[in-house]
Design a protein around this motif. Structure first.
Motif, PDB file in Angstrom:
ATOM      1  N   VAL A 296       9.071 -28.041  -5.522  1.00  0.00           N
ATOM      2  CA  VAL A 296       8.278 -27.166  -6.392  1.00  0.00           C
ATOM      3  C   VAL A 296       6.893 -26.963  -5.794  1.00  0.00           C
ATOM      4  CG1 VAL A 296       7.139 -27.001  -8.654  1.00  0.00           C
ATOM      5  CG2 VAL A 296       9.531 -27.702  -8.508  1.00  0.00           C
ATOM      6  N   VAL A 297       6.280 -28.033  -5.334  1.00  0.00           N
ATOM      7  CA  VAL A 297       4.943 -27.943  -4.745  1.00  0.00           C
ATOM      8  C   VAL A 297       4.962 -27.048  -3.511  1.00  0.00           C
ATOM      9  CG1 VAL A 297       3.091 -29.256  -3.632  1.00  0.00           C
ATOM     10  CG2 VAL A 297       4.207 -30.169  -5.667  1.00  0.00           C
ATOM     11  N   ALA A 298       6.012 -27.152  -2.696  1.00  0.00           N
ATOM     12  CA  ALA A 298       6.077 -26.404  -1.438  1.00  0.00           C
ATOM     13  C   ALA A 298       6.469 -24.942  -1.629  1.00  0.00           C
ATOM     14  CB  ALA A 298       7.062 -27.086  -0.491  1.00  0.00           C
TER      15      ALA A 298
ATOM     16  N   HIS B 159       6.472 -23.023  -4.816  1.00  0.00           N
ATOM     17  CA  HIS B 159       5.937 -22.269  -5.943  1.00  0.00           C
ATOM     18  C   HIS B 159       4.456 -21.967  -5.740  1.00  0.00           C
ATOM     19  CE1 HIS B 159       9.705 -23.547  -7.677  1.00  0.00           C
ATOM     20  NE2 HIS B 159       9.500 -22.735  -8.696  1.00  0.00           N
ATOM     21  N   SER B 160       3.977 -21.007  -6.485  1.00  0.00           N
ATOM     22  CA  SER B 160       2.576 -20.596  -6.362  1.00  0.00           C
ATOM     23  C   SER B 160       1.642 -21.684  -6.878  1.00  0.00           C
ATOM     24  CB  SER B 160       2.342 -19.311  -7.160  1.00  0.00           C
ATOM     25  OG  SER B 160       2.379 -19.591  -8.558  1.00  0.00           O
ATOM     26  N   PHE B 161       0.405 -21.577  -6.439  1.00  0.00           N
ATOM     27  CA  PHE B 161      -0.662 -22.468  -6.900  1.00  0.00           C
ATOM     28  C   PHE B 161      -0.691 -22.506  -8.424  1.00  0.00           C
ATOM     29  CE2 PHE B 161      -5.297 -22.661  -8.035  1.00  0.00           C
ATOM     30  CZ  PHE B 161      -5.536 -23.969  -7.650  1.00  0.00           C
ATOM     31  N   GLU B 162      -0.642 -21.327  -9.035  1.00  0.00           N
ATOM     32  CA  GLU B 162      -0.689 -21.244 -10.484  1.00  0.00           C
ATOM     33  C   GLU B 162       0.507 -21.952 -11.111  1.00  0.00           C
ATOM     34  OE1 GLU B 162      -1.177 -17.975 -14.087  1.00  0.00           O
ATOM     35  OE2 GLU B 162      -1.299 -17.297 -12.001  1.00  0.00           O
ATOM     36  N   ASP B 163       1.709 -21.697 -10.606  1.00  0.00           N
ATOM     37  CA  ASP B 163       2.907 -22.330 -11.166  1.00  0.00           C
ATOM     38  C   ASP B 163       2.864 -23.855 -11.011  1.00  0.00           C
ATOM     39  OD1 ASP B 163       3.947 -19.879 -11.918  1.00  0.00           O
ATOM     40  OD2 ASP B 163       5.335 -19.743 -10.212  1.00  0.00           O
ATOM     41  N   VAL B 164       2.435 -24.316  -9.848  1.00  0.00           N
ATOM     42  CA  VAL B 164       2.385 -25.761  -9.599  1.00  0.00           C
ATOM     43  C   VAL B 164       1.389 -26.431 -10.543  1.00  0.00           C
ATOM     44  CG1 VAL B 164       1.753 -27.545  -7.915  1.00  0.00           C
ATOM     45  CG2 VAL B 164       3.183 -25.615  -7.209  1.00  0.00           C
ATOM     46  N   LEU B 165       0.197 -25.862 -10.658  1.00  0.00           N
ATOM     47  CA  LEU B 165      -0.799 -26.472 -11.549  1.00  0.00           C
ATOM     48  C   LEU B 165      -0.362 -26.415 -13.010  1.00  0.00           C
ATOM     49  CD1 LEU B 165      -4.406 -25.696 -10.272  1.00  0.00           C
ATOM     50  CD2 LEU B 165      -3.248 -27.890 -10.435  1.00  0.00           C
ATOM     51  N   ARG B 166       0.210 -25.315 -13.426  1.00  0.00           N
ATOM     52  CA  ARG B 166       0.683 -25.228 -14.815  1.00  0.00           C
ATOM     53  C   ARG B 166       1.785 -26.267 -15.058  1.00  0.00           C
ATOM     54  NH1 ARG B 166      -1.819 -21.368 -17.643  1.00  0.00           N
ATOM     55  NH2 ARG B 166      -2.565 -19.520 -16.565  1.00  0.00           N
ATOM     56  N   HIS B 167       2.676 -26.411 -14.117  1.00  0.00           N
ATOM     57  CA  HIS B 167       3.741 -27.417 -14.240  1.00  0.00           C
ATOM     58  C   HIS B 167       3.145 -28.821 -14.297  1.00  0.00           C
ATOM     59  CE1 HIS B 167       8.044 -28.425 -13.764  1.00  0.00           C
ATOM     60  NE2 HIS B 167       7.581 -29.528 -13.240  1.00  0.00           N
ATOM     61  N   TYR B 168       2.184 -29.081 -13.426  1.00  0.00           N
ATOM     62  CA  TYR B 168       1.550 -30.398 -13.370  1.00  0.00           C
ATOM     63  C   TYR B 168       0.849 -30.718 -14.697  1.00  0.00           C
ATOM     64  CZ  TYR B 168      -0.290 -34.507 -11.032  1.00  0.00           C
ATOM     65  OH  TYR B 168      -0.544 -35.809 -10.674  1.00  0.00           O
ATOM     66  N   PHE B 169       0.117 -29.766 -15.213  1.00  0.00           N
ATOM     67  CA  PHE B 169      -0.586 -29.987 -16.475  1.00  0.00           C
ATOM     68  C   PHE B 169       0.391 -30.139 -17.644  1.00  0.00           C
ATOM     69  CE2 PHE B 169      -4.503 -29.241 -14.298  1.00  0.00           C
ATOM     70  CZ  PHE B 169      -5.459 -29.865 -15.075  1.00  0.00           C
TER      71      PHE B 169
ATOM     72  N   VAL C 147      -7.646 -36.696  -8.522  1.00  0.00           N
ATOM     73  CA  VAL C 147      -8.488 -35.748  -7.783  1.00  0.00           C
ATOM     74  C   VAL C 147      -7.846 -35.428  -6.426  1.00  0.00           C
ATOM     75  CG1 VAL C 147     -10.070 -37.401  -6.671  1.00  0.00           C
ATOM     76  CG2 VAL C 147     -10.895 -35.144  -7.333  1.00  0.00           C
ATOM     77  N   GLU C 148      -7.200 -36.414  -5.805  1.00  0.00           N
ATOM     78  CA  GLU C 148      -6.521 -36.164  -4.524  1.00  0.00           C
ATOM     79  C   GLU C 148      -5.315 -35.256  -4.708  1.00  0.00           C
ATOM     80  OE1 GLU C 148      -5.715 -39.729  -2.286  1.00  0.00           O
ATOM     81  OE2 GLU C 148      -7.700 -40.544  -2.755  1.00  0.00           O
ATOM     82  N   VAL C 149      -4.594 -35.431  -5.805  1.00  0.00           N
ATOM     83  CA  VAL C 149      -3.454 -34.564  -6.092  1.00  0.00           C
ATOM     84  C   VAL C 149      -3.934 -33.114  -6.223  1.00  0.00           C
ATOM     85  CG1 VAL C 149      -1.672 -34.002  -7.805  1.00  0.00           C
ATOM     86  CG2 VAL C 149      -2.119 -36.398  -7.196  1.00  0.00           C
ATOM     87  N   PHE C 150      -4.984 -32.908  -6.994  1.00  0.00           N
ATOM     88  CA  PHE C 150      -5.520 -31.560  -7.170  1.00  0.00           C
ATOM     89  C   PHE C 150      -6.034 -30.984  -5.851  1.00  0.00           C
ATOM     90  CE2 PHE C 150      -6.583 -32.689 -11.831  1.00  0.00           C
ATOM     91  CZ  PHE C 150      -5.337 -32.258 -12.255  1.00  0.00           C
ATOM     92  N   ARG C 151      -6.660 -31.823  -5.039  1.00  0.00           N
ATOM     93  CA  ARG C 151      -7.155 -31.359  -3.738  1.00  0.00           C
ATOM     94  C   ARG C 151      -6.001 -30.907  -2.854  1.00  0.00           C
ATOM     95  NH1 ARG C 151      -7.018 -33.996   0.506  1.00  0.00           N
ATOM     96  NH2 ARG C 151      -7.154 -36.050  -0.440  1.00  0.00           N
ATOM     97  N   ASP C 152      -4.933 -31.686  -2.819  1.00  0.00           N
ATOM     98  CA  ASP C 152      -3.786 -31.342  -1.975  1.00  0.00           C
ATOM     99  C   ASP C 152      -3.108 -30.050  -2.441  1.00  0.00           C
ATOM    100  OD1 ASP C 152      -4.303 -33.606  -0.489  1.00  0.00           O
ATOM    101  OD2 ASP C 152      -2.710 -34.801  -1.418  1.00  0.00           O
ATOM    102  N   ILE C 153      -2.947 -29.902  -3.751  1.00  0.00           N
ATOM    103  CA  ILE C 153      -2.335 -28.678  -4.286  1.00  0.00           C
ATOM    104  C   ILE C 153      -3.201 -27.473  -3.933  1.00  0.00           C
ATOM    105  CG2 ILE C 153      -1.794 -27.436  -6.422  1.00  0.00           C
ATOM    106  CD1 ILE C 153      -0.974 -30.195  -7.618  1.00  0.00           C
TER     107      ILE C 153
ATOM    108  N   ALA D 293      -2.583 -24.123  -1.304  1.00  0.00           N
ATOM    109  CA  ALA D 293      -2.752 -22.743  -1.755  1.00  0.00           C
ATOM    110  C   ALA D 293      -3.694 -21.974  -0.826  1.00  0.00           C
ATOM    111  CB  ALA D 293      -3.256 -22.714  -3.187  1.00  0.00           C
ATOM    112  N   VAL D 294      -4.737 -22.638  -0.354  1.00  0.00           N
ATOM    113  CA  VAL D 294      -5.651 -21.998   0.601  1.00  0.00           C
ATOM    114  C   VAL D 294      -4.894 -21.707   1.891  1.00  0.00           C
ATOM    115  CG1 VAL D 294      -7.720 -22.320   2.030  1.00  0.00           C
ATOM    116  CG2 VAL D 294      -7.754 -22.997  -0.393  1.00  0.00           C
TER     117      VAL D 294
END
Length: 185
Positions: free
Chosen positions: A63-65, A67-77, A113-119, A123-124
């Motif tokens: 999923v991380v690899a 899906h989009s940044f938005e989808d990954v963060l929404r899923h994570y949250f 914070v590292e998880v968010f940085r990696d995600i 995306a960048v």
């Protein structure tokens, strides 16, 4: 030992529960308790570790690899909301204990914070975010907002939260994406 400690925290709270009580409930010697958890606050670290494992289980590498940044963060949250809602009374005890023990500015219990940085860095790299986006800064913002909202949410009783946690994080992510995502002009 961890389970015994959590039982006691739920019966009372983190601060007033002693290591002796935890050792007694776990049926281990006091020295054994300190061998496993040299500081009582290390139980909060274990709580954070277990929560990260749960959320990682909800968010596969695929999923991380893919899906989009938005989808990954929404899923994570969504996974974070799920664990917080399921464990509301324990979340209250642990967050208050973390605060009393020197957190939340100590990243020991949460490597979030590292998880968010990696995600964000992924995306960048994929071109979803402006190249000038600093993944570390985005991670700090998400981390700070996550805990700021969570601290407000635990202010309610064990059974009743003061607001809908999922809705609060959806609003946070909506604002985040509006500011970060490359949108067609």
């Amino acid at each position: 030992m961890y389970d015994a400690a959590c039982e006691l925290f739920l019966e009372s709270d983190f601060v007033s529960t002693s290591v002796d009580e935890i050792a007694e409930r776990a049926d281990v010697a006091r020295k054994t308790a300190y061998n496993h958890f040299p500081r009582k606050r290390d139980l909060i670290s274990e709580w954070g570790r277990r929560r990260r494992l749960f959320v990682q289980g909800e968010l596969s590498e695929e999923v991380v690899a893919t899906h989009s940044f938005e989808d990954v963060l929404r899923h994570y949250f969504r996974a974070l909301v799920k664990i917080n809602q399921v464990q509301r009374p324990l979340t209250i005890r642990m967050l208050m204990g973390w605060r009393e023990s020197g957190g939340p500015f100590d990243v020991d219990p949460h490597l979030l914070v590292e998880v968010f940085r990696d995600i964000t860095a992924r995306a960048v790299d994929r071109g979803e975010l402006r190249a000038s986006t600093d993944p570390a800064r985005v991670a700090t913002i998400l981390y700070s907002c996550y805990f700021g909202i969570l601290y407000e949410w635990v202010a309610g009783s064990d059974q009743e939260a003061p607001f809908d946690l999922a809705q609060a994080y959806t609003q946070l992510l909506d604002l985040t994406f509006e500011g970060l995502l490359k949108r067609p002009a």
